[in-house]
Scaffold this motif. Structure first.
Motif, PDB file in Angstrom:
ATOM      1  N   ILE A 196      28.053  10.483  86.485  1.00 10.38           N
ATOM      2  CA  ILE A 196      28.480  11.242  85.310  1.00 10.38           C
ATOM      3  C   ILE A 196      29.383  12.398  85.730  1.00 10.38           C
ATOM      4  N   ALA A 197      29.067  13.038  86.866  1.00  8.09           N
ATOM      5  CA  ALA A 197      29.903  14.142  87.347  1.00  8.09           C
ATOM      6  C   ALA A 197      31.322  13.664  87.634  1.00  8.09           C
ATOM      7  N   ALA A 198      31.445  12.487  88.260  1.00  7.84           N
ATOM      8  CA  ALA A 198      32.775  11.935  88.544  1.00  7.84           C
ATOM      9  C   ALA A 198      33.514  11.617  87.252  1.00  7.84           C
ATOM     10  N   TYR A 199      32.792  11.060  86.283  1.00  2.45           N
ATOM     11  CA  TYR A 199      33.391  10.738  84.985  1.00  2.45           C
ATOM     12  C   TYR A 199      33.843  12.007  84.273  1.00  2.45           C
ATOM     13  N   ARG A 200      33.012  13.040  84.323  1.00  5.82           N
ATOM     14  CA  ARG A 200      33.331  14.299  83.655  1.00  5.82           C
ATOM     15  C   ARG A 200      34.559  14.987  84.268  1.00  5.82           C
ATOM     16  N   LEU A 245      34.990  14.309  76.693  1.00  4.61           N
ATOM     17  CA  LEU A 245      34.437  13.151  75.991  1.00  4.61           C
ATOM     18  C   LEU A 245      32.917  13.267  75.875  1.00  4.61           C
ATOM     19  N   PRO A 246      32.374  13.041  74.672  1.00  2.00           N
ATOM     20  CA  PRO A 246      30.927  13.185  74.482  1.00  2.00           C
ATOM     21  C   PRO A 246      30.152  12.053  75.134  1.00  2.00           C
ATOM     22  N   LEU A 247      29.050  12.408  75.781  1.00  2.00           N
ATOM     23  CA  LEU A 247      28.190  11.426  76.430  1.00  2.00           C
ATOM     24  C   LEU A 247      26.747  11.890  76.269  1.00  2.00           C
ATOM     25  N   GLU A 248      25.908  11.005  75.735  1.00  2.00           N
ATOM     26  CA  GLU A 248      24.499  11.329  75.515  1.00  2.00           C
ATOM     27  C   GLU A 248      23.648  10.451  76.426  1.00  2.00           C
ATOM     28  N   LEU A 249      22.749  11.075  77.199  1.00  2.00           N
ATOM     29  CA  LEU A 249      21.884  10.339  78.120  1.00  2.00           C
ATOM     30  C   LEU A 249      20.427  10.641  77.809  1.00  2.00           C
ATOM     31  N   SER A 250      19.645   9.592  77.610  1.00  2.00           N
ATOM     32  CA  SER A 250      18.196   9.704  77.481  1.00  2.00           C
ATOM     33  C   SER A 250      17.554   9.031  78.678  1.00  2.00           C
ATOM     34  N   VAL A 251      16.415   9.546  79.115  1.00  2.00           N
ATOM     35  CA  VAL A 251      15.734   9.022  80.298  1.00  2.00           C
ATOM     36  C   VAL A 251      14.278   8.736  79.939  1.00  2.00           C
ATOM     37  N   GLY A 252      13.792   7.567  80.336  1.00  2.00           N
ATOM     38  CA  GLY A 252      12.392   7.189  80.134  1.00  2.00           C
ATOM     39  C   GLY A 252      12.069   6.068  81.091  1.00  2.00           C
ATOM     40  N   ASN A 253      11.108   5.222  80.759  1.00  2.00           N
ATOM     41  CA  ASN A 253      10.885   4.063  81.625  1.00  2.00           C
ATOM     42  C   ASN A 253      11.691   2.875  81.116  1.00  2.00           C
ATOM     43  N   GLN A 281      33.445   0.666  78.498  1.00  2.00           N
ATOM     44  CA  GLN A 281      33.905  -0.073  79.679  1.00  2.00           C
ATOM     45  C   GLN A 281      34.439   0.873  80.742  1.00  2.00           C
ATOM     46  N   ARG A 282      35.152   1.908  80.298  1.00  2.00           N
ATOM     47  CA  ARG A 282      35.703   2.892  81.226  1.00  2.00           C
ATOM     48  C   ARG A 282      34.591   3.636  81.954  1.00  2.00           C
ATOM     49  N   PHE A 283      33.540   4.023  81.210  1.00  2.00           N
ATOM     50  CA  PHE A 283      32.418   4.706  81.868  1.00  2.00           C
ATOM     51  C   PHE A 283      31.706   3.777  82.842  1.00  2.00           C
TER      52      PHE A 283
END
Length: 288
Positions: free
Chosen positions: A108-112, A118-126, A280-282
């Motif tokens: 994500i750091a490289a993408y940013r 550009l908005p990006l939402e990340l959720s983390v779980g199992n 696709q770009r991400f």
């Protein structure tokens, strides 16, 4: 009322050009089409926007009231067109915990760096949480630690990951030869049911032991590695999770009498989900 953007565009261009003839040339329309669009707009609004003075069109009080709003509306329409030409929609991801906590931050750091706005939402779980979120269209794509068997979800291999068994440097297990029996007698600290890591550890490792002693189940890898570091048992996690503690010597790798423990990490999305250019770009950054 059914005002169209074309009618609004014709109105603003007639005002700027000063005549339907000039406006038709700018808009690449016939003069009759321009006149008809302007007349339709006036009919929709129930007012005249221009005073007809001979062959001239002179903006009146109604036209002056409409003009700034018409310009604002066309600017917003242009912004919408540009938004989708560049495909800058928000990306919604759900990653299982190992991926979300240890792999994605660098990606994500490289993408940013290249796309800071550009908005990006990340959720983390199992992994099961990620599968459920994809199935319910709450996210665009999931990144999980094992295969998905849901019929409505497409699952594609993404990255290879190595799992390692580890213990505290003074663990009793390390004072004897490492056998399947000694591994079975040690207390295991494992991820919870529903975790992709737990599913793979059960399949690749624990299924080969005559039995195993479950010391405890914990809901995240950070808790597990620190519990092991304090001598509460042994465990098996991704090498990426414990690299720092292995290098520091506060954890040690246990060489088990089994083939190398590797797994495939998977990318999942719903069969009916359109994978946009932005997504696709991400994902290209994720592959790199």
């Amino acid at each position: 009322m059914h005002i169209t953007l074309r009618q609004v565009e014709v109105f603003t261009e007639v005002l700027k050009s000063g005549s339907t003839t000039q406006a038709s040339q700018v808009l690449a329309l016939s003069q009759s089409a321009v006149s008809a669009a302007l007349a339709d707009l006036e009919t929709q609004l129930g007012v005249q926007l221009f005073d007809r003075v001979g062959k001239r069109l002179v903006l009146n009080e109604h036209g002056r009231l409409l003009y700034p709003r018409a310009v604002g509306l066309l600017e917003q329409a242009g912004e919408i067109e540009q938004l989708f030409k560049e495909d800058n929609g928000a990306i919604r991801l759900f990653a299982s915990s190992t991926i979300g906590n240890y792999l994605l931050p660098g990606m994500i750091a490289a993408y940013r760096r290249d796309f800071p706005a550009l908005p990006l939402e990340l959720s983390v779980g199992n992994s099961q949480d990620a599968i459920n979120a994809v199935a319910d269209f709450r996210v665009d794509i999931g990144l999980i630690e094992g295969p998905c068997h849901e019929p409505d979800i497409l699952s594609e291999p993404w990255l290879e990951d190595e799992l390692v068994v580890f213990a505290a440097p003074d663990a009793a297990l390390l004072q004897q030869p490492i056998t399947l029996e000694s591994l079975a007698a040690a207390p295991w600290i494992l991820r919870e049911r529903g975790s992709g890591t737990r599913e793979i550890v059960d399949y690749l490792l624990l299924s080969h032991l005559p039995q195993f002693q479950l010391g405890m189940e914990l809901g995240n890898s950070e808790a597990i590695k620190h519990a092991v570091r304090h001598g509460m048992g042994i465990s098996c996690l991704s090498r990426r999770v414990i690299t720092d503690l292995l290098e520091a010597g506060t954890l040690v790798e246990v060489n088990v009498p089994l083939p190398r423990l590797t797994r495939t990490l998977y990318r999942i999305h719903h069969r009916q989900k359109h994978v946009s250019k932005a997504l696709q770009r991400f994902l290209a950054y994720c592959r790199e």
